[in-house]
Design a protein around this motif. Structure first.
Motif, PDB file in Angstrom:
ATOM      1  N   ASP C 172       1.033  -1.313  -0.256  1.00  0.00           N
ATOM      2  CA  ASP C 172      -0.150   0.094  -0.316  1.00  0.00           C
ATOM      3  C   ASP C 172       0.781   1.603  -0.256  1.00  0.00           C
ATOM      4  OD1 ASP C 172      -1.864   1.782   0.156  1.00  0.00           O
ATOM      5  OD2 ASP C 172      -2.857   1.119   1.849  1.00  0.00           O
ATOM      6  N   ASP C 174       0.569   4.697  -1.516  1.00  0.00           N
ATOM      7  CA  ASP C 174      -0.121   5.779  -0.720  1.00  0.00           C
ATOM      8  C   ASP C 174      -0.280   5.366   0.960  1.00  0.00           C
ATOM      9  OD1 ASP C 174      -0.520   6.316  -3.408  1.00  0.00           O
ATOM     10  OD2 ASP C 174      -2.766   5.771  -3.523  1.00  0.00           O
ATOM     11  N   ALA C 175      -0.589   4.509   1.387  1.00  0.00           N
ATOM     12  CA  ALA C 175      -0.451   4.377   3.024  1.00  0.00           C
ATOM     13  C   ALA C 175       0.721   5.250   3.534  1.00  0.00           C
ATOM     14  CB  ALA C 175      -1.577   3.645   3.746  1.00  0.00           C
ATOM     15  N   ALA C 176       1.617   4.139   2.980  1.00  0.00           N
ATOM     16  CA  ALA C 176       2.982   4.334   3.352  1.00  0.00           C
ATOM     17  C   ALA C 176       3.184   5.841   3.396  1.00  0.00           C
ATOM     18  CB  ALA C 176       3.334   3.700   2.173  1.00  0.00           C
ATOM     19  N   ALA C 178       1.147   8.365   3.239  1.00  0.00           N
ATOM     20  CA  ALA C 178       0.749   9.566   3.754  1.00  0.00           C
ATOM     21  C   ALA C 178       1.237   9.625   5.439  1.00  0.00           C
ATOM     22  CB  ALA C 178      -0.874   8.831   4.372  1.00  0.00           C
ATOM     23  N   SER C 179       1.626   8.119   5.968  1.00  0.00           N
ATOM     24  CA  SER C 179       2.061   7.895   7.412  1.00  0.00           C
ATOM     25  C   SER C 179       3.479   8.273   7.429  1.00  0.00           C
ATOM     26  CB  SER C 179       1.776   6.509   8.364  1.00  0.00           C
ATOM     27  OG  SER C 179       2.493   5.858   7.266  1.00  0.00           O
ATOM     28  N   ALA C 180       4.375   8.747   6.240  1.00  0.00           N
ATOM     29  CA  ALA C 180       6.295   8.765   6.336  1.00  0.00           C
ATOM     30  C   ALA C 180       6.096  10.253   7.287  1.00  0.00           C
ATOM     31  CB  ALA C 180       6.811   8.537   5.652  1.00  0.00           C
ATOM     32  N   PRO C 181       6.835   9.843   8.101  1.00  0.00           N
ATOM     33  CA  PRO C 181       7.856  11.270   8.747  1.00  0.00           C
ATOM     34  C   PRO C 181       8.238  11.655   7.835  1.00  0.00           C
ATOM     35  CG  PRO C 181       8.411   8.946  10.314  1.00  0.00           C
ATOM     36  CD  PRO C 181       7.313   9.167   8.843  1.00  0.00           C
ATOM     37  N   ALA C 300       9.699   6.893   1.058  1.00  0.00           N
ATOM     38  CA  ALA C 300       8.986   7.025   2.888  1.00  0.00           C
ATOM     39  C   ALA C 300       9.804   6.134   3.443  1.00  0.00           C
ATOM     40  CB  ALA C 300       7.752   6.554   2.682  1.00  0.00           C
ATOM     41  N   ASP C 302      11.295   6.098   8.053  1.00  0.00           N
ATOM     42  CA  ASP C 302      11.235   6.695   9.064  1.00  0.00           C
ATOM     43  C   ASP C 302      12.077   7.842  10.073  1.00  0.00           C
ATOM     44  OD1 ASP C 302       9.148   5.308   9.832  1.00  0.00           O
ATOM     45  OD2 ASP C 302       9.858   3.877  10.746  1.00  0.00           O
ATOM     46  N   HIS C 308      10.456   2.936   3.631  1.00  0.00           N
ATOM     47  CA  HIS C 308       8.723   1.871   3.750  1.00  0.00           C
ATOM     48  C   HIS C 308       8.728   1.686   2.465  1.00  0.00           C
ATOM     49  CE1 HIS C 308       8.326   1.623   7.722  1.00  0.00           C
ATOM     50  NE2 HIS C 308       8.650   3.096   7.995  1.00  0.00           N
TER      51      HIS C 308
END
Lengths: 285, 155, 790
Positions: C172, C174-176, C178-181, C300, C302, C308
């Motif tokens: 996924d 897009d999800a990765a 969206a949540s990546a710092p 993406a 951390d 990720h």
């Protein structure tokens, strides 16, 4: 690729060469080592009707000591220039620059006369001739004449030689004690033409620069002198800082090309940096 | 058509040549010396390097007619019937892959050792600046020239 | 007492000097251009001076009248000239325009063939080319990929400028994101390159009756034969293709060219042999080019450096037509963007774009260098963004050695690897910490010469390719390879291989494999290749496939010989076949070593055939065709230290360490040579080479004076070493080495340049990192690059 057809005349004497050229008209060309001309023929960028080969004229080969100056025969190869003891002793700048021309095999065939008469602003030896204030000696139907470097190089691949004149030699002043020199060639790979080259001559006296002569390669349609930098260097202290101030004026009055190997602004920048470095090296600063 | 006489690898040839005939084409197509290949138009690659009167030249940047009276040595004549120390060293050091640049590279190296029998690695690289190789990255070529120089190839 | 004979040295792993060299160092070579046949004519091509134009007329009459000219043909003279093949229609809706060997209506790049002169000698042919009169109606060139896709752009082909879009995704994405710092977003340019094999292309074609022989400086005699048959309608069995000595390829001779097709058609038409040899400047225009992509990458991660997801969007310049594998090249990269890292999500999209330039196609690495450059640049940029050491970021993300086999997010299963070991060794050889300390000193003193360290921890896929995978990717053929072994009556061995060497040293390496497997002396093996009559079956040489596919086929063919020999030995020695042991070339009865025969004795007995087992053919000869189950995955860690003169922009490589893991090594000399040459080409992309077209679509880099292939002076001394993690997917444990150096080195060098310049605010330097490009990057960043300026 393959050259287009041409007639060929092997000159037996200098006079024979001159008369063959005169008979050949505008499209006759002199060939000696052919290291500039033959690639142009092969790429069909030049179409001479007649080649007059002066390669056999032994009198035009070698270096003569004429007191205050050396006369380098036009047929002297780059390799011979780099090994000649008179050149090493009296005109190290020329030796240093000749060593940077092309590669060893080309230097075995290519001649100082050919390089200078070809008048490529990217060539190393026209610049050195310009910096040295060399005099080109030519023979035509009317006899011999001497042409100063400033008058000799006219434009891109164009000299003031008449179509029926042969360059026979190059007179360079002997550099006396006190002169330092450096030819800096900036190219992208070992064999490539100079993006920019700087030939610097510096005469030192009393810890300062008494006189500087600077020729620039590939900073216009012909080899040029960096007049403003020369003026700024004259009288300057032989220090990195003072010479950098002079080098910073190296590109004044130049009109460098923008091409595959460098844009004009980069060439201007390089001329400034390299001139500074060449002056520092030549002045031993 | 003008006539020339040249000595190639110890054999004298007399031939009529068109003035524009390149020396390399003369060697390959008239003298049958196909060991010397052509790699470019502009003297850059050096594949066509031969010895002319004892010094290296690029035979694609010379007219055959200019070689009249000359003695030419090609890769085929360098070893005098055997293998020249450079040829041996190129094999031993794996200094070639496709081998197209090899004749010119060896002839250029022979010229280097003639003038500088014991070059440093940097001097070897400088001495071969006019010869391009696309396969080896030059590392083993430098080693081979070194090895040949240590074996006294220049003598 | 008798002295014990020294144990023979194992052939596999032995640094044998090459058999090929005997002819190559003495000039006794057989290049295609050396071939002279009775009555042979010479061809030269008239080519388009326009990037894009309609042909309004072709008048060959003046050329025909020139001295020595036998014939002049334009495309219209060959209604059967067909269309040059594209074997890789990557999507069902891909646009594959017709590609006549000689243009008849429209020309779409400078250099496209329009007419051919046939003359008695090459000089006359060259002269007559300038007398071919072609009138053109110029059309607007299409030179920029992005502009080509914009609304209203002039069209290269009537169907438009887009050939295809190929997409892949896993996880996924897009999800990765969206949540990546941390998101790193970069656009890189893969400049266009010219492969520049030292031997220019050459073709000789000749016929006898209705049978034709084509000699070509090609990597692919077998594929060429098939394609010549399909393109020209000549029956396949009537064509023999020979690749004589071939002077390098690097992918550029993995092609079916206009000149090869026309040579065959002309010899058919005239009934005389013809030869064509290109000049370098003709070749720079018309040998397919390589690379040429815009890469938009997003990563993406951390804040601790854990990556990720990766999102890759490519534009790939196809040039004017699709040639043999043009559209497939970026796909080979699609699987390699994740590199050695454990990603959770990955998306790849590539659009192939037509422009009025020479078509692109495979060049050393083909897709994988582009991908490796992309991911390795991103990992360095991530490290810089996070203030981490670039090796530490990689270590945080790479597949650990105990995690193999590992299936990547791109769907490949890496069978083996040990990135820790290769990296540790490279770090040690490089003196990593010492160089970092020097870098710090130079930064603190504002030294005009800065130093940078570039990292590339790469893997790649070799052994093209499992046929079922190629099928799933819509490639037009399989990826097997063939080998056969002939045991001659005197006990000597002929090995026939379907892969076609052009510098790789097959004659030596294959001799080593056969000698090892059959227990015969290395010198007794002769390797035959590169002729469809001698080696009738093969898939040829590219994609680092020779050893990993062809070598395994040879290994299997040798096994079959031994099996047959065992059966005959059992019969001769009156023992059970199960009791025959084979070792070091001798077949003997288990427990009774006195009773035995050498394989050479068996070969002679088989030839005589006086007493063979019932029903057994009198032959030990064997053939095997090997189709790999999986790719192989060489990997390694390359470290580059570069000095950058911030005043001039010049980059000088100070040291380069390459630790490669290519699995088991058959011949270390050859492996090292492949690495060296690969490094040279990858470094050349990083620093020197670029094919440049002007605004009218004229190629400016037509000669080696303008296209800067580096010389010995321009390249550093390399430090190379290996770790050895055998491939588990083939019996020899080999992985392939032909492209690794090229794939790894480009990002290592560029990363080093950027590492030197980041403190000056430089975030990117377009390749090649020429002095001017470096200076401009510094200048634009407001750094020190203005030294000397007022």
């Amino acid at each position: 690729m393959i050259p287009a057809a041409f007639d060929y005349h092997r000159a037996a004497t200098l006079d024979d060469a001159v008369s063959a050229l005169a008979g050949g008209g505008e499209d006759a060309k002199v060939i000696s080592g052919g290291q500039s001309l033959i690639p142009l023929l092969r790429l069909r960028l030049a179409f001479p009707s007649l080649l007059v080969d002066v390669g056999g004229l032994g009198d035009l080969r070698g270096v003569r000591d004429e007191g205050d100056s050396l006369v380098i025969g036009a047929l002297t190869t780059h390799d011979e220039v780099t090994r000649d003891p008179l050149v090493a002793q009296h005109c190290g700048l020329l030796r240093e620059a000749a060593e940077t021309v092309a590669d060893p095999a080309v230097r075995h065939r290519g001649t100082i006369g050919g390089s200078i008469a070809h008048a490529d602003p990217a060539g190393d030896l026209p610049t050195v001739a310009t910096a040295l204030g060399a005099t080109m000696i030519a023979r035509g139907p009317g006899g011999e004449r001497a042409i100063g470097a400033g008058d000799f190089f006219v434009d891109y691949l164009t000299t003031s030689l008449a179509p029926d004149e042969v360059l026979t030699g190059v007179r360079v002043p002997k550099l006396g004690a006190g002169w330092g020199y450096r030819y800096l060639k900036f190219n992208r790979t070992a064999q490539a033409w100079a993006v920019v080259g700087v030939a610097a001559l510096v005469r030192r006296a009393n810890g300062a620069v008494a006189e500087a002569r600077i020729g620039l390669t590939n900073m216009g349609t012909k080899p040029v002198r960096a007049d403003a930098a020369e003026a700024a260097a004259a009288g300057a202290a032989a220090t990195g800082e003072a010479l950098a101030a002079a080098g910073a004026r190296a590109d004044e009055g130049t009109d460098p090309p923008s091409d595959l190997h460098g844009a004009a602004d980069y060439r201007r920048h390089l001329a400034r940096v390299l001139t500074t470095r060449a002056l520092v090296a030549a002045a031993g600063a | 058509m003008p006539k020339i006489t040249v000595n190639v690898d110890g054999v004298a040839y007399t031939d009529e040549v068109e003035p524009r005939l390149l020396l390399v084409h003369y060697l390959r197509e008239r003298a049958g010396k196909t060991g010397t290949p052509v790699g470019c138009d502009t003297t850059n690659c050096g594949a066509c390097t031969v010895q002319l009167n004892g010094v290296s030249v690029k035979s694609c940047a010379m007219l055959a007619i200019q070689a009249d009276g000359a003695e030419i040595t090609t890769i085929e004549g360098l070893g005098n019937g055997g293998w020249h120390p450079l040829q041996r060293a190129f094999n031993e050091e794996h200094a070639l892959q496709c081998g197209y640049c090899t004749p010119g590279m060896i002839m250029a190296a022979a010229d280097l050792l003639r003038t500088n029998p014991h070059p440093t690695n940097d001097e070897i690289r400088q001495g071969l600046e006019g010869n391009l190789c696309r396969c080896t990255g030059y590392q083993n070529i430098v080693r081979a020239v070194r090895r040949a120089s240590e074996a006294g190839a220049a003598t | 007492m008798t002295a014990e004979a020294p144990a023979p040295q194992a052939e596999l792993g032995r640094a044998r000097t090459r058999k090929e060299d005997a002819r190559l160092v003495t000039g006794q070579t057989n290049w295609t251009d050396n071939i002279v046949l009775p009555g042979m004519l010479h061809m030269a091509f008239a080519r388009s001076p326009y990037a894009h134009a309609r042909i309004t007329s072709v008048d060959t009459s003046a050329a025909r009248a020139m001295p020595g000219v036998i014939a002049v043909f334009s495309g219209a003279d060959f209604p059967d000239q067909g269309s040059l093949p594209c074997a890789w229609p990557v999507t069902p809706d891909i646009v594959i325009p017709g590609h006549p060997p000689m243009a008849t209506e429209e020309v779409r790049y400078v250099g496209e063939a329009v007419a051919v002169v046939v003359a008695r000698d090459r000089y006359s042919a060259a002269d007559a080319v300038s007398a071919v009169e072609v009138e053109y109606d110029p059309l607007p060139p299409v030179l920029d990929m992005r502009a080509a896709l914009a609304e209203g752009s002039p069209k290269v082909h009537p169907a438009g400028n887009k050939s295809f879009t190929w997409e892949f995704s896993g996880g996924d994405v897009d999800a990765a994101f969206a949540s990546a710092p941390v998101v790193i977003d970069r656009t890189f340019r893969q400049q266009r390159l010219i492969p520049s094999a030292m031997e220019p292309r050459a073709v000789v074609a000749a016929g006898a009756g209705d049978e034709y022989t084509v000699w070509s400086a090609t990597q692919i005699p077998h594929i060429l034969r098939l394609m010549l048959a399909m393109v020209t309608g000549t029956p396949e069995q009537s064509i023999r293709v020979i690749a004589p000595d071939v002077g390098g390829g690097f992918g550029s001779k993995l092609q079916v060219t206009a000149e090869e097709v026309i040579s065959l058609l002309v010899t058919k038409k005239l009934g005389r042999p013809v030869k064509w040899t290109e000049s370098r400047s003709e070749g720079n225009l018309t040998v397919h080019h390589g690379r040429d992509q815009w890469q938009h990458l997003r990563l993406a991660a951390d804040r601790d450096g854990r990556v990720h997801a990766l999102d890759v969007d490519l534009l790939a310049d196809m040039g004017a037509y699709l040639m043999l594998v043009t559209p497939g090249v970026p796909l080979l990269g699609a699987f390699m963007f994740p590199g050695i890292y454990k990603l959770e999500a990955y998306r790849f999209a590539c659009t192939g774009v037509f422009t009025t330039k020479m078509p692109t196609d495979a060049y050393r690495g083909a897709g994988r260098p582009e991908a490796t450059f992309g991911i390795e640049r991103m990992m360095d940029d991530l490290a810089a963004e996070l203030g981490m050491d670039p090796l530490a970021v990689r270590e945080r993300n790479w597949i650990r050695h105990e995690e193999f086999p590992f299936t990547t997010i791109a769907g490949l299963t890496y069978d083996s690897g040990n990135y820790e070991a290769a990296t540790a060794r490279a770090r040690e050889l490089f003196g990593y910490d010492t160089l970092r300390a020097e870098q710090q000193r130079r930064r603190e003193s504002s030294d005009p010469v800065q130093v940078g360290i570039g990292v590339s921890t790469f893997t790649e896929m070799c052994g093209l390719a499992p046929s079922r995978v190629l099928g799933s990717l819509s490639y037009g053929a399989g990826g097997w390879e063939s080998a056969s072994v002939r045991m001659l009556p005197t006990g000597k061995v002929e090995v026939v291989t379907g892969s076609s060497a052009h510098g790789q040293g097959h004659e030596t390496a294959w001799s080593q494999i056969a000698a090892d497997k059959l227990g015969v002396p290395f010198e007794d093996v002769r390797v035959l290749h590169g002729d469809t009559q001698i080696s009738p079956k093969g898939m040829d040489t590219y994609g680092s496939r020779s050893l990993t596919v062809g070598g395994i086929a040879l290994n299997a063919a040798c096994d079959k010989v031994v099996t047959k020999a065992k059966r005959i030995a059992a019969h001769m020695l009156e023992a059970s076949e199960n009791d025959i042991e084979f070792s070091a070339g001798r077949l003997q009865v288990r427990g009774d070593p006195e009773k035995g025969q050498t394989i050479q004795e068996i070969a002679l007995a088989t030839f005589a055939a006086h007493d063979l087992p019932d029903g057994m053919e009198p032959s030990l000869d064997s053939e095997a065709t090997y189709d790999p189950d999986n790719f192989s995955f060489p990997h390694g860690t390359h470290l580059c230290a570069a000095e950058v003169d911030t005043e001039t922009g010049r980059v000088t490589i100070r040291s380069y360490v390459a630790v490669d893991d290519v699995g088991k090594v058959v011949n270390p000399l050859i492996v090292d040579g492949q690495v060296h040459g690969g490094l040279a080409q990858g470094i050349a992309q990083a620093l020197y080479e670029e094919a440049v077209y002007d605004d009218d679509g004229n190629l400016l880099t037509t000669t080696l004076a303008d296209y800067l292939v580096p010389s010995a002076v321009d390249l550093p001394e390399f430090t190379t070493d290996r770790t050895e993690t055998p491939a588990t997917t083939n019996p020899l444990g080999v992985k392939g080495v032909g492209e690794a150096g090229t794939i790894a080195s480009t990002p290592a060098v560029v990363n080093a340049v950027l590492d030197a310049l980041r403190p000056l605010g430089v975030t990117d330097v377009p390749m090649p990192c020429s002095p001017e490009n470096v200076w401009r990057a510094i200048h634009n960043a407001g750094g020190q690059g203005n030294g000397g300026a007022q």
